[in-house]
Design a protein around this motif. Structure first.
Motif, PDB file in Angstrom:
ATOM      1  N   GLY A  25       1.492   7.493 -11.144  1.00  0.00           N
ATOM      2  CA  GLY A  25       0.522   7.914 -10.134  1.00  0.00           C
ATOM      3  C   GLY A  25      -0.826   8.287 -10.729  1.00  0.00           C
ATOM      4  N   CYS A  26      -1.125   7.751 -11.895  1.00  0.00           N
ATOM      5  CA  CYS A  26      -2.371   8.128 -12.593  1.00  0.00           C
ATOM      6  C   CYS A  26      -3.620   7.690 -11.834  1.00  0.00           C
ATOM      7  CB  CYS A  26      -2.384   7.542 -14.004  1.00  0.00           C
ATOM      8  SG  CYS A  26      -2.581   5.733 -14.047  1.00  0.00           S
ATOM      9  N   GLY A  27      -3.504   6.634 -11.029  1.00  0.00           N
ATOM     10  CA  GLY A  27      -4.643   6.182 -10.234  1.00  0.00           C
ATOM     11  C   GLY A  27      -5.583   5.226 -10.943  1.00  0.00           C
ATOM     12  N   ALA A  28      -5.251   4.809 -12.163  1.00  0.00           N
ATOM     13  CA  ALA A  28      -6.150   3.911 -12.899  1.00  0.00           C
ATOM     14  C   ALA A  28      -6.332   2.572 -12.197  1.00  0.00           C
ATOM     15  CB  ALA A  28      -5.613   3.697 -14.315  1.00  0.00           C
ATOM     16  N   CYS A  29      -5.336   2.183 -11.425  1.00  0.00           N
ATOM     17  CA  CYS A  29      -5.410   0.892 -10.735  1.00  0.00           C
ATOM     18  C   CYS A  29      -6.222   0.967  -9.442  1.00  0.00           C
ATOM     19  CB  CYS A  29      -4.007   0.392 -10.422  1.00  0.00           C
ATOM     20  SG  CYS A  29      -3.001   1.594  -9.519  1.00  0.00           S
ATOM     21  N   PHE A  30      -6.495   2.173  -8.954  1.00  0.00           N
ATOM     22  CA  PHE A  30      -7.074   2.337  -7.618  1.00  0.00           C
ATOM     23  C   PHE A  30      -8.469   1.725  -7.484  1.00  0.00           C
ATOM     24  CE2 PHE A  30      -9.663   4.731  -4.603  1.00  0.00           C
ATOM     25  CZ  PHE A  30      -8.921   4.597  -3.442  1.00  0.00           C
ATOM     26  N   ASP A  31      -9.376   2.148  -8.331  1.00  0.00           N
ATOM     27  CA  ASP A  31     -10.777   1.780  -8.113  1.00  0.00           C
ATOM     28  C   ASP A  31     -11.112   0.373  -8.586  1.00  0.00           C
ATOM     29  OD1 ASP A  31     -13.286   2.650  -7.050  1.00  0.00           O
ATOM     30  OD2 ASP A  31     -14.057   2.631  -9.111  1.00  0.00           O
ATOM     31  N   VAL A  32     -10.282  -0.214  -9.436  1.00  0.00           N
ATOM     32  CA  VAL A  32     -10.594  -1.564  -9.929  1.00  0.00           C
ATOM     33  C   VAL A  32     -10.220  -2.637  -8.922  1.00  0.00           C
ATOM     34  CG1 VAL A  32     -10.407  -0.983 -12.379  1.00  0.00           C
ATOM     35  CG2 VAL A  32      -8.368  -1.767 -11.129  1.00  0.00           C
ATOM     36  N   CYS A  33      -9.444  -2.284  -7.923  1.00  0.00           N
ATOM     37  CA  CYS A  33      -9.039  -3.294  -6.928  1.00  0.00           C
ATOM     38  C   CYS A  33     -10.231  -3.647  -6.047  1.00  0.00           C
ATOM     39  CB  CYS A  33      -7.889  -2.763  -6.070  1.00  0.00           C
ATOM     40  SG  CYS A  33      -7.472  -3.915  -4.744  1.00  0.00           S
ATOM     41  N   PRO A  34     -10.645  -4.920  -6.041  1.00  0.00           N
ATOM     42  CA  PRO A  34     -11.845  -5.293  -5.278  1.00  0.00           C
ATOM     43  C   PRO A  34     -11.685  -5.183  -3.765  1.00  0.00           C
ATOM     44  CG  PRO A  34     -10.834  -7.236  -6.286  1.00  0.00           C
ATOM     45  CD  PRO A  34     -10.082  -6.050  -6.791  1.00  0.00           C
ATOM     46  N   THR A  35     -10.447  -5.113  -3.276  1.00  0.00           N
ATOM     47  CA  THR A  35     -10.237  -5.067  -1.824  1.00  0.00           C
ATOM     48  C   THR A  35      -9.598  -3.753  -1.360  1.00  0.00           C
ATOM     49  OG1 THR A  35      -8.098  -6.169  -2.079  1.00  0.00           O
ATOM     50  CG2 THR A  35     -10.003  -7.582  -1.625  1.00  0.00           C
ATOM     51  N   ARG A  36      -9.535  -2.740  -2.263  1.00  0.00           N
ATOM     52  CA  ARG A  36      -8.906  -1.454  -1.918  1.00  0.00           C
ATOM     53  C   ARG A  36      -7.485  -1.664  -1.381  1.00  0.00           C
ATOM     54  NH1 ARG A  36     -11.895   1.559  -4.587  1.00  0.00           N
ATOM     55  NH2 ARG A  36     -13.240   3.168  -3.719  1.00  0.00           N
ATOM     56  N   ALA A  37      -6.746  -2.545  -2.062  1.00  0.00           N
ATOM     57  CA  ALA A  37      -5.383  -2.836  -1.628  1.00  0.00           C
ATOM     58  C   ALA A  37      -4.375  -1.838  -2.170  1.00  0.00           C
ATOM     59  CB  ALA A  37      -4.993  -4.248  -2.062  1.00  0.00           C
ATOM     60  N   ILE A  38      -4.826  -0.932  -3.044  1.00  0.00           N
ATOM     61  CA  ILE A  38      -3.886   0.012  -3.655  1.00  0.00           C
ATOM     62  C   ILE A  38      -3.984   1.378  -2.984  1.00  0.00           C
ATOM     63  CG2 ILE A  38      -3.257   1.201  -5.801  1.00  0.00           C
ATOM     64  CD1 ILE A  38      -3.663  -1.335  -7.215  1.00  0.00           C
ATOM     65  N   GLN A  39      -2.848   1.898  -2.610  1.00  0.00           N
ATOM     66  CA  GLN A  39      -2.760   3.252  -2.061  1.00  0.00           C
ATOM     67  C   GLN A  39      -1.854   4.066  -2.964  1.00  0.00           C
ATOM     68  OE1 GLN A  39      -1.180   1.900   1.732  1.00  0.00           O
ATOM     69  NE2 GLN A  39      -2.944   2.781   2.764  1.00  0.00           N
ATOM     70  N   LEU A  40      -2.152   5.355  -3.035  1.00  0.00           N
ATOM     71  CA  LEU A  40      -1.259   6.256  -3.777  1.00  0.00           C
ATOM     72  C   LEU A  40      -0.537   7.108  -2.757  1.00  0.00           C
ATOM     73  CD1 LEU A  40      -3.852   6.142  -6.277  1.00  0.00           C
ATOM     74  CD2 LEU A  40      -1.566   6.500  -7.162  1.00  0.00           C
ATOM     75  N   THR A  41       0.774   6.990  -2.760  1.00  0.00           N
ATOM     76  CA  THR A  41       1.598   7.581  -1.714  1.00  0.00           C
ATOM     77  C   THR A  41       2.532   8.628  -2.299  1.00  0.00           C
ATOM     78  OG1 THR A  41       1.510   5.527  -0.477  1.00  0.00           O
ATOM     79  CG2 THR A  41       3.287   7.014   0.078  1.00  0.00           C
ATOM     80  N   ASN A  42       2.595   9.753  -1.597  1.00  0.00           N
ATOM     81  CA  ASN A  42       3.495  10.819  -2.018  1.00  0.00           C
ATOM     82  C   ASN A  42       4.933  10.424  -1.709  1.00  0.00           C
ATOM     83  OD1 ASN A  42       4.650  13.204  -2.739  1.00  0.00           O
ATOM     84  ND2 ASN A  42       3.360  14.480  -1.445  1.00  0.00           N
ATOM     85  N   THR A  43       5.805  10.596  -2.691  1.00  0.00           N
ATOM     86  CA  THR A  43       7.199  10.198  -2.493  1.00  0.00           C
ATOM     87  C   THR A  43       8.116  11.401  -2.317  1.00  0.00           C
ATOM     88  OG1 THR A  43       7.455  10.082  -4.888  1.00  0.00           O
ATOM     89  CG2 THR A  43       6.958   8.030  -3.744  1.00  0.00           C
ATOM     90  N   THR A  44       7.553  12.523  -1.856  1.00  0.00           N
ATOM     91  CA  THR A  44       8.400  13.670  -1.566  1.00  0.00           C
ATOM     92  C   THR A  44       9.237  13.385  -0.328  1.00  0.00           C
ATOM     93  OG1 THR A  44       6.697  14.645  -0.193  1.00  0.00           O
ATOM     94  CG2 THR A  44       6.755  15.334  -2.498  1.00  0.00           C
ATOM     95  N   SER A  45      10.192  14.295  -0.055  1.00  0.00           N
ATOM     96  CA  SER A  45      11.100  14.067   1.069  1.00  0.00           C
ATOM     97  C   SER A  45      10.358  13.980   2.397  1.00  0.00           C
ATOM     98  CB  SER A  45      12.133  15.191   1.130  1.00  0.00           C
ATOM     99  OG  SER A  45      11.485  16.440   1.148  1.00  0.00           O
TER     100      SER A  45
END
Ligand code: SF4
Ligand code: SF4
Ligand code: SF4
Length: 174
Positions: A145-165
């Motif tokens: 969940g470091c987020g390094a992939c988030f901003d490099v995606c040209p179409t904002r296709a990456i979301q960071l989602t909480n996997t708690t219950s």
């Protein structure tokens, strides 16, 4: 704590109970109700973040903005926090996992591997499919969940989602 501050915190929590998305808190944060109760909004964690991803969010509480960079898990934010809102005893530091939605360019048969190029843990792999552009797949166990992939995606296709219950969806950096 003043009555005015108590009221402000109660209002924030009331709003969050009825909302579907929650802001991303710094790593090693207590659960959201505990965090809101313990965080004094002093802002000390912000300038200590080595990548500058911590910003003041709603109500003055710190949130993570992955459009500014990634979390290196340096733990400087935790060291700066004197109230217990962040605690190194919490493991793992958070429950965020990256997910890729259909905005991904590979769904339009465009070759792109920008996200995988940024992923140090090699959580993003591409599996070739005959006659199609290979699509990225995330191995959740390898994603920090470091987020390094988030901003490099040209179409904002990456979301960071909480996997708690609770399964709360955390839309980062937007
Ligand atoms: S662990 Fe380090 S990089 Fe991550 S939010 Fe805290 S201070 Fe910033
Ligand atoms: S250092 Fe701790 S108490 Fe201060 S704003 Fe950051 S999380 Fe809140
Ligand atoms: S959030 Fe970090 S570990 Fe997870 S897929 Fe993205 S770059 Fe890799």
């Amino acid at each position: 704590m003043s009555t005015a501050v108590d009221q402000s915190k109660r209002s924030l929590l009331r709003g969050k109970r009825s909302a579907v998305s929650f802001p991303v808190r710094p790593p090693w944060s207590q659960t959201e109700p505990q965090f809101i109760d313990l965080c004094s909004r002093c802002g000390d964690c912000l300038p200590n973040c080595e990548t500058g991803i911590l910003v003041k969010g709603d109500g003055g509480f710190p949130t993570v903005d992955f459009s500014r960079g990634e979390c290196t898990f340096c733990q400087h934010c935790v060291s700066a926090c004197k109230t217990g809102a962040l605690s190194a005893s919490i493991t793992p530091p958070w429950q965020l996992k990256a997910q890729i939605n259909p905005l991904c360019l590979t769904h339009q048969q465009v070759v792109c591997r920008s996200c995988a190029d940024q992923c140090e843990t090699r959580a993003i792999r591409f599996t070739p499919v005959s006659g199609e552009v290979a699509k990225p797949l995330i191995t959740a166990d390898l994603c920090t969940g470091c987020g390094a992939c988030f901003d490099v995606c040209p179409t904002r296709a990456i979301q960071l989602t909480n996997t708690t219950s609770q399964g709360d969806s955390l839309h980062a950096g937007i």
